[in-house]
Design a protein around this motif. Structure first.
Motif, PDB file in Angstrom:
ATOM      1  N   ALA A 198    -171.839  -0.561 -26.742  1.00 51.10           N
ATOM      2  CA  ALA A 198    -171.491  -0.137 -25.384  1.00 51.10           C
ATOM      3  C   ALA A 198    -172.690  -0.327 -24.471  1.00 51.10           C
ATOM      4  O   ALA A 198    -173.838  -0.070 -24.866  1.00 51.10           O
ATOM      5  N   ASP A 208    -169.033   2.184 -20.860  1.00 50.70           N
ATOM      6  CA  ASP A 208    -167.691   2.523 -21.320  1.00 50.70           C
ATOM      7  C   ASP A 208    -167.786   2.731 -22.828  1.00 50.70           C
ATOM      8  O   ASP A 208    -168.152   1.820 -23.564  1.00 50.70           O
ATOM      9  N   LYS A 210    -165.422   3.284 -25.047  1.00 52.70           N
ATOM     10  CA  LYS A 210    -164.165   3.092 -25.772  1.00 52.70           C
ATOM     11  C   LYS A 210    -164.377   2.419 -27.129  1.00 52.70           C
ATOM     12  O   LYS A 210    -163.864   2.875 -28.152  1.00 52.70           O
ATOM     13  N   LEU A 211    -165.131   1.310 -27.153  1.00 53.87           N
ATOM     14  CA  LEU A 211    -165.320   0.585 -28.407  1.00 53.87           C
ATOM     15  C   LEU A 211    -166.105   1.417 -29.410  1.00 53.87           C
ATOM     16  O   LEU A 211    -165.739   1.502 -30.592  1.00 53.87           O
ATOM     17  N   THR A 212    -167.175   2.045 -28.957  1.00 49.87           N
ATOM     18  CA  THR A 212    -167.980   2.862 -29.861  1.00 49.87           C
ATOM     19  C   THR A 212    -167.168   4.006 -30.443  1.00 49.87           C
ATOM     20  O   THR A 212    -167.303   4.340 -31.619  1.00 49.87           O
ATOM     21  N   ARG A 213    -166.310   4.607 -29.615  1.00 51.63           N
ATOM     22  CA  ARG A 213    -165.510   5.741 -30.078  1.00 51.63           C
ATOM     23  C   ARG A 213    -164.515   5.314 -31.168  1.00 51.63           C
ATOM     24  O   ARG A 213    -164.146   6.136 -32.024  1.00 51.63           O
ATOM     25  N   MET A 214    -164.113   4.049 -31.185  1.00 52.19           N
ATOM     26  CA  MET A 214    -163.218   3.573 -32.234  1.00 52.19           C
ATOM     27  C   MET A 214    -163.860   3.716 -33.612  1.00 52.19           C
ATOM     28  O   MET A 214    -163.192   3.980 -34.600  1.00 52.19           O
ATOM     29  N   PRO A 217    -164.884   8.323 -34.063  1.00 48.24           N
ATOM     30  CA  PRO A 217    -163.921   9.143 -33.301  1.00 48.24           C
ATOM     31  C   PRO A 217    -164.248  10.619 -33.265  1.00 48.24           C
ATOM     32  O   PRO A 217    -163.752  11.339 -32.404  1.00 48.24           O
ATOM     33  N   ASP A 221    -169.250  12.726 -26.585  1.00 48.09           N
ATOM     34  CA  ASP A 221    -169.839  11.708 -25.716  1.00 48.09           C
ATOM     35  C   ASP A 221    -171.362  11.730 -25.798  1.00 48.09           C
ATOM     36  O   ASP A 221    -172.013  10.675 -25.852  1.00 48.09           O
TER      37      ASP A 221
END
Length: 272
Positions: A198, A208, A210-214, A217, A221
């Motif tokens: 990210a 953003d 989003k990818l790291t959170r995939m 999970p 933050d």
């Protein structure tokens, strides 16, 4: 003496040959050193994608971040890599991993081996390809002890994540030290890579996530923002972060997603 930086861009999808080749030429002009393609069903196929890039560029190295070793037989994969070596005038860099997405094995109608079996096969593949492609640098990416031991013994580039394996304050430092001990006299010649998951878009300072959170999970933050694979700030601030990674950890190769070409090009310009 500190190693020079190298920068990679990962291409996962494209809509046409012309758009792919235009993207690759833009990356080459922007100072990127490597184009790499991941190996997932539902995304671009690595070998034909990299062949198409090879025919439109002159300097970019061509790699995979990373091939799912368990999808291939060594001799058949070697044949395809040999063709890419020739068509790129020797710009091939081989990227290997164990493969980890069970649903993709199911979709490919392949058995899903145990973690131990996948790591064993990674080593088998690495030894075979090093023997048959001695002039093509090899990257092995992973985070566990066994994969990093194989990487330290056989690879030229080590793909690190910095994710915590042991309960330590600085997981990246612990993993680098593990590689150092496993590599022994080879360590100084190794190149250490980090995939950036990210970073901010142009004109922004917050990424953003989003990818790291995939891949993480369960993290907050703040915990995600603290990961070494997440960059924040202006291009100058991100460049300072990467310089700090080189000084502290010896990381000199960084890979970003292709949607960050424009903003990461500014980071590259700050570092060269």
């Amino acid at each position: 003496m500190a190693k020079d930086f190298r920068f990679g861009m990962s291409v996962r999808f494209f809509k046409s040959r012309s758009r792919l080749q235009d993207l690759a030429k833009r990356a080459e002009d922007a100072g990127f050193d490597i184009i790499c393609v991941p190996d997932h069903l539902g995304a671009a196929a690595p070998i034909p994608t990299l062949t198409t890039v090879a025919l439109a560029t002159t300097k970019l190295k061509l790699s995979m971040y990373v091939l799912n070793s368990a999808f291939y037989k060594p001799a058949l994969l070697s044949r395809d890599l040999q063709a890419l070596e020739v068509l790129s005038d020797g710009r091939l860099e081989i990227g290997l991993g164990t493969g980890y997405v069970r649903e993709e094995f199911d979709a490919a109608e392949l058995p899903y081996p145990s973690a131990r079996a996948r790591v064993d096969y990674l080593e088998h593949m690495a030894k075979y390809l090093k023997e048959h492609h001695p002039n093509s640098p090899m990257l092995i990416a992973g985070n566990g002890d066994r994969v990093l031991t194989i990487a330290a013994r056989h690879a030229d580039l080590i793909g690190l994540t910095g994710s915590k394996v042991k309960d330590v304050e600085d997981p990246m430092a612990e993993r680098v030290e593990f590689v150092r001990n496993a590599a022994g006299e080879r360590f100084d010649a190794l190149e250490l890579n980090l995939a950036i998951t990210a970073m901010p878009a142009v004109g922004e300072s917050a990424p953003d996530l989003k990818l790291t959170r995939m891949y993480a999970p369960d993290l907050t933050d703040d915990e995600i923002l603290a990961q070494r694979s997440v960059l924040t700030g202006s291009p100058r601030e991100m460049a300072d972060t990467l310089s700090g990674y080189r000084e502290k950890y010896g990381l000199t190769c960084f890979t970003v997603q292709d949607n960050h070409l424009e903003n990461f090009a500014k980071v590259i310009a700050e570092l060269r």
